[in-house]
Design a protein around this motif. Structure first.
Motif, PDB file in Angstrom:
ATOM      1  N   HIS A  87       0.820  -1.213   0.000  1.00  0.00           N
ATOM      2  CA  HIS A  87       0.000   0.000   0.000  1.00  0.00           C
ATOM      3  C   HIS A  87       0.857   1.267   0.000  1.00  0.00           C
ATOM      4  N   ARG A  88       2.098   1.200   0.499  1.00  0.00           N
ATOM      5  CA  ARG A  88       2.903   2.434   0.515  1.00  0.00           C
ATOM      6  C   ARG A  88       4.118   2.377  -0.405  1.00  0.00           C
ATOM      7  N   PHE A  89       4.554   1.177  -0.809  1.00  0.00           N
ATOM      8  CA  PHE A  89       5.748   1.083  -1.660  1.00  0.00           C
ATOM      9  C   PHE A  89       5.401   1.242  -3.139  1.00  0.00           C
ATOM     10  N   GLN A  90       6.233   1.998  -3.826  1.00  0.00           N
ATOM     11  CA  GLN A  90       6.179   2.042  -5.282  1.00  0.00           C
ATOM     12  C   GLN A  90       7.581   1.687  -5.762  1.00  0.00           C
ATOM     13  N   VAL A  91       7.716   0.511  -6.366  1.00  0.00           N
ATOM     14  CA  VAL A  91       9.042   0.097  -6.842  1.00  0.00           C
ATOM     15  C   VAL A  91       9.258   0.678  -8.240  1.00  0.00           C
ATOM     16  N   ILE A  92      10.395   1.361  -8.404  1.00  0.00           N
ATOM     17  CA  ILE A  92      10.700   2.010  -9.685  1.00  0.00           C
ATOM     18  C   ILE A  92      11.898   1.316 -10.329  1.00  0.00           C
ATOM     19  N   ASP A  93      11.720   0.869 -11.556  1.00  0.00           N
ATOM     20  CA  ASP A  93      12.828   0.250 -12.286  1.00  0.00           C
ATOM     21  C   ASP A  93      13.791   1.368 -12.686  1.00  0.00           C
ATOM     22  N   SER A  94      14.861   1.508 -11.903  1.00  0.00           N
ATOM     23  CA  SER A  94      15.753   2.648 -12.064  1.00  0.00           C
ATOM     24  C   SER A  94      16.847   2.403 -13.110  1.00  0.00           C
ATOM     25  N   THR A  95      16.674   1.325 -13.912  1.00  0.00           N
ATOM     26  CA  THR A  95      17.573   1.161 -15.073  1.00  0.00           C
ATOM     27  C   THR A  95      16.998   1.941 -16.259  1.00  0.00           C
ATOM     28  N   ARG A  96      15.735   2.374 -16.134  1.00  0.00           N
ATOM     29  CA  ARG A  96      15.122   3.119 -17.238  1.00  0.00           C
ATOM     30  C   ARG A  96      15.769   4.509 -17.344  1.00  0.00           C
ATOM     31  N   PRO A  97      15.684   5.142 -18.515  1.00  0.00           N
ATOM     32  CA  PRO A  97      16.303   6.474 -18.675  1.00  0.00           C
ATOM     33  C   PRO A  97      15.708   7.500 -17.700  1.00  0.00           C
ATOM     34  N   ARG A 151      11.321  10.338 -14.564  1.00  0.00           N
ATOM     35  CA  ARG A 151      10.796  11.657 -14.180  1.00  0.00           C
ATOM     36  C   ARG A 151       9.329  11.788 -14.594  1.00  0.00           C
ATOM     37  N   GLU A 152       9.026  11.341 -15.795  1.00  0.00           N
ATOM     38  CA  GLU A 152       7.651  11.415 -16.289  1.00  0.00           C
ATOM     39  C   GLU A 152       6.729  10.554 -15.409  1.00  0.00           C
ATOM     40  N   PHE A 153       7.221   9.375 -15.049  1.00  0.00           N
ATOM     41  CA  PHE A 153       6.429   8.490 -14.179  1.00  0.00           C
ATOM     42  C   PHE A 153       6.187   9.177 -12.827  1.00  0.00           C
ATOM     43  N   LEU A 154       7.243   9.802 -12.283  1.00  0.00           N
ATOM     44  CA  LEU A 154       7.106  10.482 -10.985  1.00  0.00           C
ATOM     45  C   LEU A 154       6.132  11.652 -11.089  1.00  0.00           C
ATOM     46  N   HIS A 155       6.180  12.338 -12.218  1.00  0.00           N
ATOM     47  CA  HIS A 155       5.273  13.461 -12.438  1.00  0.00           C
ATOM     48  C   HIS A 155       3.822  12.988 -12.330  1.00  0.00           C
ATOM     49  N   GLN A 156       3.518  11.889 -13.021  1.00  0.00           N
ATOM     50  CA  GLN A 156       2.144  11.342 -13.002  1.00  0.00           C
ATOM     51  C   GLN A 156       1.753  10.910 -11.590  1.00  0.00           C
ATOM     52  N   LEU A 157       2.683  10.199 -10.952  1.00  0.00           N
ATOM     53  CA  LEU A 157       2.386   9.629  -9.625  1.00  0.00           C
ATOM     54  C   LEU A 157       2.121  10.727  -8.595  1.00  0.00           C
ATOM     55  N   ILE A 158       3.020  11.729  -8.548  1.00  0.00           N
ATOM     56  CA  ILE A 158       2.911  12.775  -7.523  1.00  0.00           C
ATOM     57  C   ILE A 158       1.730  13.702  -7.835  1.00  0.00           C
ATOM     58  N   SER A 159       1.514  13.999  -9.113  1.00  0.00           N
ATOM     59  CA  SER A 159       0.361  14.849  -9.459  1.00  0.00           C
ATOM     60  C   SER A 159      -0.931  14.157  -9.030  1.00  0.00           C
ATOM     61  N   GLY A 160      -1.002  12.849  -9.242  1.00  0.00           N
ATOM     62  CA  GLY A 160      -2.185  12.076  -8.839  1.00  0.00           C
ATOM     63  C   GLY A 160      -2.384  12.116  -7.328  1.00  0.00           C
ATOM     64  N   LEU A 161      -1.288  11.998  -6.605  1.00  0.00           N
ATOM     65  CA  LEU A 161      -1.363  12.023  -5.133  1.00  0.00           C
ATOM     66  C   LEU A 161      -1.862  13.387  -4.641  1.00  0.00           C
ATOM     67  N   ILE A 162      -1.363  14.455  -5.268  1.00  0.00           N
ATOM     68  CA  ILE A 162      -1.800  15.810  -4.880  1.00  0.00           C
ATOM     69  C   ILE A 162      -3.301  15.957  -5.149  1.00  0.00           C
ATOM     70  N   THR A 163      -3.744  15.510  -6.299  1.00  0.00           N
ATOM     71  CA  THR A 163      -5.176  15.605  -6.630  1.00  0.00           C
ATOM     72  C   THR A 163      -6.009  14.831  -5.614  1.00  0.00           C
ATOM     73  N   ARG A 164      -5.555  13.629  -5.269  1.00  0.00           N
ATOM     74  CA  ARG A 164      -6.341  12.799  -4.324  1.00  0.00           C
ATOM     75  C   ARG A 164      -6.397  13.420  -2.933  1.00  0.00           C
ATOM     76  N   THR A 165      -5.238  13.933  -2.439  1.00  0.00           N
ATOM     77  CA  THR A 165      -5.255  14.500  -1.073  1.00  0.00           C
ATOM     78  C   THR A 165      -6.128  15.758  -1.041  1.00  0.00           C
ATOM     79  N   ARG A 166      -6.131  16.513  -2.148  1.00  0.00           N
ATOM     80  CA  ARG A 166      -6.980  17.722  -2.191  1.00  0.00           C
ATOM     81  C   ARG A 166      -8.450  17.340  -2.213  1.00  0.00           C
ATOM     82  N   ALA A 167      -8.766  16.289  -2.945  1.00  0.00           N
ATOM     83  CA  ALA A 167     -10.168  15.845  -3.026  1.00  0.00           C
ATOM     84  C   ALA A 167     -10.642  15.382  -1.644  1.00  0.00           C
ATOM     85  N   ILE A 168      -9.782  14.648  -0.932  1.00  0.00           N
ATOM     86  CA  ILE A 168     -10.165  14.167   0.409  1.00  0.00           C
ATOM     87  C   ILE A 168     -10.372  15.356   1.348  1.00  0.00           C
ATOM     88  N   ALA A 169      -9.464  16.364   1.242  1.00  0.00           N
ATOM     89  CA  ALA A 169      -9.571  17.535   2.125  1.00  0.00           C
ATOM     90  C   ALA A 169     -10.859  18.310   1.879  1.00  0.00           C
TER      91      ALA A 169
END
Ligand SMILES: Nc1ncnc2c1ncn2[C@@H]1O[C@H](COP(=O)(O)OP(=O)(O)O)[C@@H](O)[C@H]1O
Ligand SMILES: Cc1cn([C@H]2C[C@H](O)[C@@H](COP(=O)(O)OP(=O)(O)O)O2)c(=O)[nH]c1=O
Length: 213
Positions: free
Chosen positions: A178-188, A193-211
């Motif tokens: 539930h809390r781990f996100q494993v990232i294949d860090s052999t990727r460019p 960065r793009e994956f992190l962008h999606q993940l963190i933007s999604g988290l921000i949207t969800r926490t704002r919706a809950i608030a």
């Protein structure tokens, strides 16, 4: 209602690539108008940084090493992490308790029971909301380390130490999906960065919706 702060930790064996992405994630969160506190372990406070210097450079008994990691963590929680989360700020930590399980537990074979005891003592009520585990095969991490920097006590360890540390990280990722996100860090880097962008933007949207509920 003020949204609740999120506690995000960055983990991985040395050379996996976690430091490469921390500043980017911090900036991304700040761009959304959220206060971010960044810290690192061992360290994060003046006393913690002194303990870090000892832990990373002196030879010592394995249990002394584990206790120093948790002593520095206790200070970091009291002075930095808990006050920030109580204010509703987000906290980004370069390593946290999963590192103790991976390095002192996996790498050096300290019993997981002792580590569980320390974890329950030092932070019974605090766990990361999200742990980004940067995962690479050992040879890749070693190549990256050799190419870049002067190595501390841990970075000079042999392959089997890092193999055991990586295995313990992956075991914990499976135990706490539930809390781990494993990232294949052999990727460019841009792809990660793009994956992190999606993940963190999604988290921000969800926490704002809950608030706003
Ligand atoms: N995805 C990647 N592909 C290629 N090189 C990388 C990648 N991620 C990091 N690196 C390089 O590997 C080295 C170690 O990365 P760093 O982020 O310092 O590792 P860590 O903080 O996990 O020890 C740096 O020189 C960095 O530029
Ligand atoms: C937090 C923590 C770190 N460590 C180790 C892992 C790393 O080798 C070292 C410091 O981590 P790190 O900050 O990643 O080193 P660098 O600045 O060189 O990238 O401390 C432990 O062994 N146990 C712990 O609990």
């Amino acid at each position: 209602m003020k949204q609740s702060g999120q506690f995000i930790t960055f983990e991985g064996i040395d050379g996996a690539g976690k430091s490469t992405h921390i500043a980017y994630v911090i900036e991304l969160i700040k761009q959304h108008g959220i206060e971010v506190v960044s810290t690192r372990e061992p360290g994060g406070t003046p006393l913690g940084e002194r303990l870090r210097d000892l832990a990373l450079n002196e030879k010592m008994h394995l249990e002394t090493e584990a206790l120093l990691m948790f002593a520095a963590r206790r200070e970091n929680l009291a002075q930095v992490i808990e006050p920030a989360l109580q204010r509703g700020d987000w906290v980004i930590s370069d390593r946290f308790t999963d590192s103790s399980f991976a390095y002192q537990g996996g790498g050096r074979n300290l019993s997981l029971e002792k580590l569980n005891t320390l974890e329950k003592w030092v932070h019974p009520d605090v766990q990361p909301d999200l742990t980004l585990l940067f995962d690479v095969p050992l040879e890749v991490a070693r190549e990256r380390l050799d190419a870049t920097r002067v190595q501390d006590k841990f970075e000079q360890e042999k392959a089997d130490f890092f193999a055991a540390a990586r295995a313990e990280y992956l075991r914990r990722a499976a135990e706490f999906p539930h809390r781990f996100q494993v990232i294949d860090s052999t990727r460019p880097i841009p792809e990660i960065r793009e994956f992190l962008h999606q993940l963190i933007s999604g988290l921000i949207t969800r926490t704002r919706a809950i608030a706003n509920e």
